[in-house]
Write a protein that holds these residues in place. Structure first.
Motif, PDB file in Angstrom:
ATOM      1  N   GLN A 191       0.826  -1.242  -0.015  1.00 35.33           N
ATOM      2  CA  GLN A 191       0.115   0.051  -0.087  1.00 35.33           C
ATOM      3  C   GLN A 191       0.739   1.196   0.117  1.00 35.33           C
ATOM      4  O   GLN A 191       0.687   2.228   0.705  1.00 35.33           O
ATOM      5  N   VAL A 192       1.708   1.440  -0.927  1.00 33.08           N
ATOM      6  CA  VAL A 192       2.807   2.370  -1.209  1.00 33.08           C
ATOM      7  C   VAL A 192       2.031   3.556  -1.407  1.00 33.08           C
ATOM      8  O   VAL A 192       1.004   3.536  -2.275  1.00 33.08           O
ATOM      9  N   THR A 193       2.298   4.652  -0.687  1.00 38.56           N
ATOM     10  CA  THR A 193       1.621   5.845  -0.722  1.00 38.56           C
ATOM     11  C   THR A 193       2.401   7.149  -1.706  1.00 38.56           C
ATOM     12  O   THR A 193       1.933   7.969  -2.148  1.00 38.56           O
ATOM     13  N   MET A 194       3.842   6.623  -1.802  1.00 39.95           N
ATOM     14  CA  MET A 194       4.796   7.834  -2.463  1.00 39.95           C
ATOM     15  C   MET A 194       5.686   7.190  -3.181  1.00 39.95           C
ATOM     16  O   MET A 194       6.250   6.220  -2.752  1.00 39.95           O
ATOM     17  N   LEU A 195       5.887   7.521  -4.481  1.00 36.87           N
ATOM     18  CA  LEU A 195       6.947   7.058  -5.431  1.00 36.87           C
ATOM     19  C   LEU A 195       7.539   8.306  -6.205  1.00 36.87           C
ATOM     20  O   LEU A 195       6.931   9.140  -6.566  1.00 36.87           O
ATOM     21  N   SER A 196       8.743   8.140  -6.197  1.00 38.28           N
ATOM     22  CA  SER A 196       9.679   9.167  -7.073  1.00 38.28           C
ATOM     23  C   SER A 196      10.392   8.485  -8.092  1.00 38.28           C
ATOM     24  O   SER A 196      10.949   7.255  -7.929  1.00 38.28           O
ATOM     25  N   GLY A 197      11.007   9.106  -9.173  1.00 39.34           N
ATOM     26  CA  GLY A 197      11.494   8.471 -10.169  1.00 39.34           C
ATOM     27  C   GLY A 197      11.535   9.768 -11.171  1.00 39.34           C
ATOM     28  O   GLY A 197      11.384  10.746 -11.164  1.00 39.34           O
ATOM     29  N   VAL A 198      11.995   9.107 -12.462  1.00 36.33           N
ATOM     30  CA  VAL A 198      12.310  10.131 -13.376  1.00 36.33           C
ATOM     31  C   VAL A 198      11.370   9.383 -14.574  1.00 36.33           C
ATOM     32  O   VAL A 198      10.918   8.348 -14.441  1.00 36.33           O
ATOM     33  N   PRO A 199      11.235  10.248 -15.672  1.00 42.50           N
ATOM     34  CA  PRO A 199      10.087   9.866 -16.684  1.00 42.50           C
ATOM     35  C   PRO A 199      10.210   8.526 -16.953  1.00 42.50           C
ATOM     36  O   PRO A 199       9.415   7.772 -17.329  1.00 42.50           O
ATOM     37  N   THR A 200      11.525   8.084 -17.156  1.00 45.19           N
ATOM     38  CA  THR A 200      11.809   6.586 -17.703  1.00 45.19           C
ATOM     39  C   THR A 200      11.262   5.591 -16.811  1.00 45.19           C
ATOM     40  O   THR A 200      10.665   4.599 -17.545  1.00 45.19           O
ATOM     41  N   THR A 201      11.546   5.721 -15.605  1.00 45.19           N
ATOM     42  CA  THR A 201      10.955   4.816 -14.646  1.00 45.19           C
ATOM     43  C   THR A 201       9.536   4.675 -14.707  1.00 45.19           C
ATOM     44  O   THR A 201       9.021   3.458 -14.752  1.00 45.19           O
ATOM     45  N   PHE A 202       8.721   5.788 -14.723  1.00 43.84           N
ATOM     46  CA  PHE A 202       7.363   5.865 -14.881  1.00 43.84           C
ATOM     47  C   PHE A 202       6.833   5.297 -16.371  1.00 43.84           C
ATOM     48  O   PHE A 202       5.867   4.532 -16.228  1.00 43.84           O
ATOM     49  N   GLN A 203       7.509   5.416 -17.216  1.00 41.74           N
ATOM     50  CA  GLN A 203       7.282   5.016 -18.484  1.00 41.74           C
ATOM     51  C   GLN A 203       7.222   3.499 -18.644  1.00 41.74           C
ATOM     52  O   GLN A 203       6.373   2.823 -18.987  1.00 41.74           O
ATOM     53  N   LEU A 204       8.532   2.825 -17.948  1.00 42.81           N
ATOM     54  CA  LEU A 204       8.555   1.422 -17.899  1.00 42.81           C
ATOM     55  C   LEU A 204       7.365   0.828 -16.851  1.00 42.81           C
ATOM     56  O   LEU A 204       6.782  -0.249 -17.140  1.00 42.81           O
ATOM     57  N   LEU A 205       6.963   1.442 -15.951  1.00 45.60           N
ATOM     58  CA  LEU A 205       5.891   1.037 -15.204  1.00 45.60           C
ATOM     59  C   LEU A 205       4.483   0.860 -15.870  1.00 45.60           C
ATOM     60  O   LEU A 205       3.918  -0.187 -15.942  1.00 45.60           O
TER      61      LEU A 205
END
Length: 520
Positions: free
Chosen positions: A249-263
């Motif tokens: 139940q993760v509430t916070m996630l940080s990354g760069v555009p590449t990581t969010f794209q891969l998700l």
């Protein structure tokens, strides 16, 4: 307490959060009370081995509870923590250890050979291995920790004392050590608490390495300050991240555009329950419209930001509700930080006019480690000259236009052209070289080398990359090498990199080139 720095944070928090989970790692949890005890014992153990205030303690390892324990224990002593990028080559590790003057190195077992190669010729006299058995001249982390007293450790530390030295790639061929004080880190956390709304119930999943200031200072530290939970992943794996978000139940996630794209592109994206997510923060570059739309379909908005190591790292942040309306912007000034856009004479420019971005505030460094020349050129009357170009719109939202320093950002990693160019120029066949960043669908941008060789000389792209392999981190090695008879230059002889970027970015885009596989 005499210690007014970050070293007391977990001790102070443990009195309030007791056995609430502070860190999760590989299925194991560490509560605040246990974490406080481990930090005290490690601080005593390091002090017993000769570490004193002002000494430098380096850490070479991926995300691990020992990273945070070592950071806080070092800060408890009043010593200075030096996290090392695990993606660097051995000579780069050597430089950071030599330049910082670190005498203690804490390393993880998996990086034992890199540590050996990087530290053997330095002043490091104490080595401690995490998740490994002791071996000649190297102590076991668990045994070191067990040897320390679990009594209070309190020495005078002020907000102005150095807490961390983080090495940034050098524009002149050598990295610089950005000195972050206890006050810098504290005020950056205040910015995060206000602008991102970090709360006591936060569960942040760290998918980026903590040796980068964004993951540490915008993720781990503000959450621990508030008494939330930090979930550590050693490496980014989209499937594992999605599983963890749902299960924990993760509430916070940080990354760069590449990581969010891969998700978003992963097959499990549509079937994973991500309803717990409340805060998505993105740095490195702006989020493409198609990615914003994909996350908005799942009810999620981003807070993109702008900053750098020297600002601990926050300078601006985008209010999530404005991410679509102000698409392409890096947001507004952080609460306790000031940002200006100035002309070449340091005069403020009106909205819409492009100039250099200057930043000031209690989160901005006061110096580079033992580099008064670099400090003097970067900081003017308390304002840090970012070297980036941008402009404010009429509402005070910052837009980034270009970079004065020719820095390339690839998958969230900073690459400075001068550092790579200087090593390429070691090859006798080369007469000149320019490293530029070109667009890449997966990594945002990747390095491309434009090379000219001496008449009659022969040299292949593979030979150039082979020369760099082992000398530089893999992400710094050019993904493409282009040979040309002559580089375009200004009247004064400087390479016109803007012309090269325009030419080769267009060619790469027309060819639909995308980096295949991982380059990390």
């Amino acid at each position: 307490m005499h210690n007014q720095g970050i070293g007391t944070w977990i001790s102070r928090r443990s009195m309030r959060s007791l056995d609430d989970v502070a860190i999760s790692y590989r299925g194991r949890t560490i509560g605040y009370r246990e974490l406080s005890s481990r930090i005290r014992r490690l601080a005593h153990a390091l002090a017993d081995r000769g570490v004193t205030a002002g000494d430098r303690v380096a850490f070479l390892g991926n995300n691990h509870p020992a990273f945070l324990e070592s950071l806080f224990a070092t800060a408890t002593i009043g010593a200075i923590f030096v996290p090392l990028n695990t993606r660097l080559a051995a000579p780069e590790i050597t430089f950071a250890l030599e330049d910082s003057g670190a005498t203690t190195l804490i390393l993880t077992q998996e990086l034992r050979e890199l540590a050996r190669a990087g530290a053997w010729s330095t002043d490091v006299t104490r080595r401690i291995v995490v998740d490994g058995e002791a071996y000649p001249a190297v102590e076991s982390y668990d045994e070191v920790l067990a040897s320390g007293s679990d009594t209070e450790f309190d020495v005078p530390v002020t907000a102005d004392d150095p807490a961390i030295i983080l090495y940034t790639s050098g524009t002149t061929g050598h990295p610089k050590g950005a000195v972050l004080t206890h006050g810098n880190l504290t005020w950056n956390c205040f910015n995060a608490l206000i602008d991102y709304g970090v709360s006591a119930g936060e569960r942040v999943l760290l998918i980026s390495p903590m040796f980068h200031v964004a993951s540490l200072s915008m993720g781990a530290l503000p959450v621990l300050l508030q008494g939330g939970q930090v979930i550590l992943h050693e490496r980014f794996d989209p499937a594992d991240v999605l599983r963890t978000v749902q299960a924990e139940q993760v509430t916070m996630l940080s990354g760069v555009p590449t990581t969010f794209q891969l998700l978003q592109e992963h097959p499990d994206w549509e079937t994973t329950d991500i309803s717990s997510l409340q805060h998505l923060t993105c740095g490195g570059s702006t989020m493409p419209e198609r990615m914003l739309a994909a996350y908005e379909q799942r009810g999620l908005s981003f807070s993109c930001g702008y900053g750098m190591t020297e600002t601990s790292p926050g300078a601006t942040a985008m209010p999530p509700r404005m991410s679509k309306e102000k698409m392409g912007s890096s947001g507004i000034r952080h609460f306790f930080t000031d940002v200006r856009v100035v002309d070449q004479n340091g005069r403020d420019l009106p909205a819409g006019e492009v100039g250099e971005i200057w930043i000031s505030g209690p989160n901005v460094i006061k110096e580079y480690w033992r580099r008064p020349d670099a400090t003097g050129s970067a900081i003017v009357d308390g304002w840090f000259r970012s070297g980036d170009l941008g402009y404010f719109d009429s509402d005070g939202f910052l837009f980034i236009s270009d970079r004065l320093k020719d820095m390339i950002i690839s998958g969230g990693e900073n690459i400075y052209s001068a550092e790579v160019e200087s090593i390429i120029m070691e090859l006798a066949e080369i007469s000149s070289v320019a490293l530029i960043g070109v667009p890449d669908e997966k990594w945002g941008e990747v390095p491309l080398a434009v090379v000219s060789v001496h008449p009659g000389a022969e040299l292949s792209a593979d030979a150039i990359r082979a020369h760099l392999d082992g000398r530089l981190a893999r992400y710094k090695i050019p993904k493409q090498v282009v040979f040309t008879d002559e580089l375009p230059r200004t009247a004064s002889g400087k390479v016109r990199k803007a012309d090269l970027r325009a030419l080769y970015a267009a060619e790469r885009s027309a060819a639909g080139t995308t980096s295949q596989g991982g380059h990390r």
